[in-house]
Design a protein around this motif. Structure first.
Motif, short mmCIF file in Angstrom:
data_model
loop_
_atom_site.label_atom_id
_atom_site.label_comp_id
_atom_site.label_asym_id
_atom_site.label_seq_id
_atom_site.Cartn_x
_atom_site.Cartn_y
_atom_site.Cartn_z
N THR A 107 0.87 -1.17 0.00
CA THR A 107 0.00 0.00 0.00
C THR A 107 0.91 1.22 0.00
OG1 THR A 107 -1.77 -1.13 1.15
CG2 THR A 107 -1.74 1.26 1.31
N ILE A 108 0.69 2.08 -0.97
CA ILE A 108 1.62 3.20 -1.16
C ILE A 108 0.87 4.52 -1.23
CG2 ILE A 108 3.37 4.18 -2.71
CD1 ILE A 108 3.88 1.29 -3.70
N ILE A 109 1.31 5.48 -0.45
CA ILE A 109 0.75 6.84 -0.55
C ILE A 109 1.68 7.67 -1.41
CG2 ILE A 109 0.40 9.00 0.70
CD1 ILE A 109 -1.76 7.38 1.60
N VAL A 110 1.14 8.24 -2.47
CA VAL A 110 1.93 9.21 -3.21
C VAL A 110 1.36 10.59 -2.90
CG1 VAL A 110 2.83 9.94 -5.44
CG2 VAL A 110 2.37 7.53 -5.04
N LYS A 260 -7.26 15.58 0.18
CA LYS A 260 -7.05 16.01 1.56
C LYS A 260 -6.11 17.20 1.58
CE LYS A 260 -8.68 12.30 4.04
NZ LYS A 260 -9.14 12.32 5.42
N GLY A 261 -6.02 17.80 2.75
CA GLY A 261 -5.12 18.94 2.88
C GLY A 261 -4.56 19.01 4.28
N GLU A 262 -3.76 20.04 4.50
CA GLU A 262 -3.16 20.22 5.82
C GLU A 262 -4.23 20.32 6.91
OE1 GLU A 262 -0.75 23.69 5.34
OE2 GLU A 262 0.79 22.64 4.19
N SER A 263 -5.38 20.91 6.56
CA SER A 263 -6.43 21.11 7.56
C SER A 263 -6.95 19.77 8.10
CB SER A 263 -7.58 21.91 6.97
OG SER A 263 -8.17 21.17 5.91
N ASP A 264 -6.92 18.75 7.26
CA ASP A 264 -7.43 17.44 7.70
C ASP A 264 -6.57 16.83 8.79
OD1 ASP A 264 -9.78 16.71 5.89
OD2 ASP A 264 -8.26 17.38 4.46
N ALA A 265 -5.36 17.32 8.93
CA ALA A 265 -4.45 16.76 9.93
C ALA A 265 -4.73 17.36 11.31
CB ALA A 265 -3.01 17.02 9.53
N GLU A 266 -5.44 18.48 11.32
CA GLU A 266 -5.73 19.20 12.57
C GLU A 266 -6.13 18.27 13.73
OE1 GLU A 266 -5.30 22.57 14.41
OE2 GLU A 266 -7.10 21.39 14.92
N PRO A 267 -7.17 17.42 13.52
CA PRO A 267 -7.63 16.59 14.63
C PRO A 267 -6.59 15.58 15.14
CG PRO A 267 -9.16 16.52 12.76
CD PRO A 267 -7.96 17.23 12.31
N TYR A 268 -5.50 15.40 14.40
CA TYR A 268 -4.52 14.39 14.80
C TYR A 268 -3.30 15.00 15.49
CZ TYR A 268 -7.31 11.43 11.82
OH TYR A 268 -8.36 10.74 11.27
N ILE A 269 -3.29 16.35 15.53
CA ILE A 269 -2.09 17.01 16.06
C ILE A 269 -1.87 16.68 17.53
CG2 ILE A 269 -1.06 19.25 16.62
CD1 ILE A 269 -2.16 20.32 14.00
N GLN A 270 -2.93 16.78 18.33
CA GLN A 270 -2.74 16.54 19.76
C GLN A 270 -2.27 15.12 20.02
OE1 GLN A 270 -2.67 19.17 21.79
NE2 GLN A 270 -1.72 17.62 23.12
N LYS A 271 -2.87 14.19 19.34
CA LYS A 271 -2.50 12.79 19.51
C LYS A 271 -1.02 12.58 19.16
CE LYS A 271 -3.50 8.15 18.09
NZ LYS A 271 -4.05 7.28 17.06
N MET A 272 -0.60 13.24 18.10
CA MET A 272 0.78 13.13 17.66
C MET A 272 1.72 13.69 18.72
SD MET A 272 3.34 15.14 16.12
CE MET A 272 2.50 16.55 15.45
N ILE A 324 0.76 11.96 8.85
CA ILE A 324 1.24 10.58 8.85
C ILE A 324 0.44 9.75 9.86
CG2 ILE A 324 3.23 9.08 9.27
CD1 ILE A 324 5.03 11.33 8.25
N VAL A 325 0.14 10.34 11.02
CA VAL A 325 -0.70 9.64 12.00
C VAL A 325 -2.03 9.28 11.35
CG1 VAL A 325 -1.96 9.88 14.18
CG2 VAL A 325 0.37 10.79 13.97
N GLU A 326 -2.62 10.24 10.66
CA GLU A 326 -3.90 10.01 9.99
C GLU A 326 -3.77 8.89 8.94
OE1 GLU A 326 -5.22 13.32 7.66
OE2 GLU A 326 -7.20 12.46 7.28
N ARG A 327 -2.74 8.95 8.15
CA ARG A 327 -2.57 7.95 7.08
C ARG A 327 -2.31 6.57 7.65
NH1 ARG A 327 1.04 11.98 3.19
NH2 ARG A 327 -0.76 13.00 2.24
N GLU A 328 -1.61 6.50 8.79
CA GLU A 328 -1.40 5.21 9.43
C GLU A 328 -2.74 4.63 9.89
OE1 GLU A 328 1.41 3.21 9.91
OE2 GLU A 328 2.30 4.57 8.43
N GLU A 329 -3.59 5.49 10.42
CA GLU A 329 -4.90 4.99 10.86
C GLU A 329 -5.75 4.53 9.68
OE1 GLU A 329 -7.10 7.49 13.56
OE2 GLU A 329 -5.48 7.43 15.04
N ASP A 330 -5.68 5.29 8.61
CA ASP A 330 -6.54 4.98 7.46
C ASP A 330 -6.00 3.86 6.58
OD1 ASP A 330 -8.13 6.98 8.38
OD2 ASP A 330 -7.64 8.43 6.81
#
Ligand code: ARG
Length: 581
Positions: A107-110, A260-272, A324-330
């Motif tokens: 599985t590869i993210i480009v 997706k964009g940078e904004s989608d990462a917002e909810p994962y910042i704290q967890k990271m 990256i946290v988000e992509r690992e989850e998805d």
């Protein structure tokens, strides 16, 4: 060859074969006897002779037509024409031209494209789109699960700038009335052309007006914290701008699975950040949160990675790590490929190190940074319009189409209508090939005249070759009609025929290395080599006037495969070919 080495009592690993660097003497060569000589304390030529004897003696291999040992211990090889023809027919019968399935389906993210919302797409974004699209297509063709993500820049200062500029222009809008409690309008308070004008105006203003700049900064922070009126404006900016981006990318024949964009990462910042803190990886430095990433083996200084500014603002690395946290989850990707300007190399080095150190990705996850160079004008400086401004992508494409159109009309044999259509296809291929044929990390010079030339290593040269084959195949059909029998490709009987087959058989190997080394230029080089081999073959052999019908049919099969290989490469690079030229 491995078997032959083993039969003679030597390790199979010495049986390395490469393309010959003396094509006048042989097609492939093996220098393994030299290496084995050291290990077994023998004369290289003795080892080479023994191996050759294995391959030529009683149980001679059917793979080679010639195997000879030459001083001081080279083994020179020529492929058997029969073996090669069998291989050709195997390719022709296979949907993937003999490429097979990957050892492990990844599985590869480009991550490519990377446009910044509300700022005009300019030529700097062209490279990421063009290179990334081809990487995505190659990976998919090899059998991987490839996910392309445009990763928009949609969360930065440009948003605050636009909001404050909008306030100055239309203070009566409800977004700026703090006491407003109703619904916000569904209609955007600007069109795309207004939006395109608002950003540069605001950006210019912020350079001379400190107070305005500070307001924009505060508005950006407020937006990031979720202030409803600004979120509402932001949504409008996104809708209007993304619709335009989609149109632009689709004109380039580039598409994304994820918008997706940078904004989608917002909810994962704290967890990271929690993950980093739990492992004691972060420390404070002048009020900011940082992670040290320097390693002992570093040959240059790798500064600490900044995770959060002292005022609580997120940074570029924050959003990339959270993504990256988000992509690992998805997706749990096995490989990440980022196609971004090479000037961002340090940023990605830091991000990759943090992700590995913190275990956000597995130790074996491949993190690839495909950094590309700058597209320069003929003056060697970053590409500009004649007026010195930033060149818009649309304008660039229109210019190249026009140049191709003029060229086609010079010796026109087609209607104006068709010439226009053809110019679009050829123009885009010229543009993409001009980019992709350079090693990505190098800067290159954007030169319309060279890109649209029909000679040399250019897109139009390849297209011209494909169109030529198309036309031969069409004429053959007319000529033989229903009588035309499909026959296998025959063992080559001339040098040019063999050379064409030899070029075709490299397809799988080249495609693999172009993908795994993220080097689309290798596929361009390969296409040019196939086109050259075809043109040499075509020059020497009459095809349509060939009287021997069996021979003619075998030629037709060979050039049909040639066309398939070229078409496939074109497709992998995101290009198309026209019917006529
Ligand atoms: N928007 C960025 C730019 O224009 C590129 C984004 C690249 N991708 C990423 N994950 N950082 O420079």
């Amino acid at each position: 060859l491995q078997n032959a080495f083993a039969e003679c009592g030597y390790d199979r690993k010495y049986a390395k074969v490469s393309l010959s660097n003396r094509p006048d003497l042989c097609e492939y060569q093996c220098n393994g006897a030299m290496a084995a000589a050291k290990a077994y304390k023998k004369k290289p030529i003795d080892i080479a002779n023994a191996v050759v004897e294995q391959l030529t003696g009683e149980h001679a291999s059917s793979v080679f037509s010639e195997v000879v040992a030459v001083m001081p211990g080279f083994i020179n090889l020529k492929l058997s024409e029969g073996f090669l023809a069998d291989y050709m027919n195997g390719m022709a019968a296979d949907e993937k031209l003999g490429l097979g399935e990957p050892e492990k389906k990844e599985t590869i993210i480009v991550d490519f494209g990377g446009a910044n919302v509300a700022k005009p797409l300019h030529v700097g974004h062209l490279r990421s789109a063009v290179i990334g699209e081809s990487v995505k297509r190659m990976g998919r063709f090899l059998g991987h699960n490839v996910i392309g993500d445009v990763h928009l820049g949609d969360w930065g200062l440009q948003m605050g700038l636009i909001i404050e500029e909008l306030r100055d222009r239309k203070p009566e809008l409800p977004y700026f009335d703090e006491n407003y409690t109703g619904e916000y309008p569904a209609e955007a308070p600007f069109t795309i052309s207004e939006l395109e004008e608002i950003y540069p105006a605001a950006s210019g203003k912020s350079k001379v007006d400190e107070a305005f700049k500070e307001r924009a900064h505060q508005a950006t922070l407020k937006l990031q914290k979720g202030y409803p009126p600004f979120r509402a404006i932001w949504k409008h900016i996104m809708n209007v701008s993304v619709a335009d981006l989609k149109k632009n990318y689709s004109n380039l024949n580039v598409d994304f699975d994820l918008w997706k964009g940078e904004s989608d990462a917002e909810p994962y910042i704290q967890k990271m950040i929690d993950t980093l803190e739990a492992q004691g990886l972060v420390h404070e430095s002048q009020g900011a949160l940082v992670v040290d990433v320097a390693e002992e083996s570093d040959t240059k200084e790798i500064p600490p990675c900044l995770i959060r500014k002292s005022d609580g603002a997120s940074l570029y690395a924050t959003s990339d790590l959270a993504t990256i946290v988000e992509r690992e989850e998805d997706f749990k990707p096995d490989r990440y490929i980022y196609v971004v300007d090479k000037r961002q190399a340090m940023h990605f080095e830091q991000v990759f190190r943090v992700a590995k150190k913190a275990g956000i990705v597995k130790p074996e996850t491949k993190m690839v940074f495909l950094g590309f160079g700058t597209m320069n004008g003929k003056d060697g400086k970053p590409f500009k319009t004649r007026e010195g401004g930033v060149m818009r992508l649309e304008k660039l494409i229109a210019d190249i189409d026009e140049a191709v159109y003029q060229r086609i009309m010079e010796n026109r044999t087609v209607s104006e209508e068709e010439a226009k259509e053809t110019a679009k296809i050829v123009g885009l291929a010229a543009l993409k090939y001009g980019d992709l044929s350079n090693q990505a990390s190098k800067d290159y010079i954007f030169d319309t005249d060279r890109f649209i030339s029909f000679e040399g290593n250019t897109g139009p040269y390849i297209l011209y070759t494909i169109v030529r084959i198309k036309s031969i195949l069409e004429k053959y059909k007319e000529l033989r009609g229903a009588d035309a029998k499909v026959v296998p490709i025959r063992p080559a009987e001339s040098e040019t025929e063999k050379a064409l087959q030899m070029a075709l058989c490299r397809f799988g190997e080249v495609t693999e290395s172009a993908f795994y080394e993220t080097a689309p230029h290798k596929l361009c080089q390969y296409m040019a080599a196939v086109a050259d081999a075809f043109n040499a073959f075509y020059l020497e052999n009459k095809i349509l006037s060939e009287e021997d019908a069996a021979k003619q049919a075998a030629f037709i099969s060979l050039i049909t495969l040639t066309k398939r290989v070229l078409d496939t490469c074109m497709d992998l690079l995101g290009m198309e070919s026209p019917e006529h030229m």
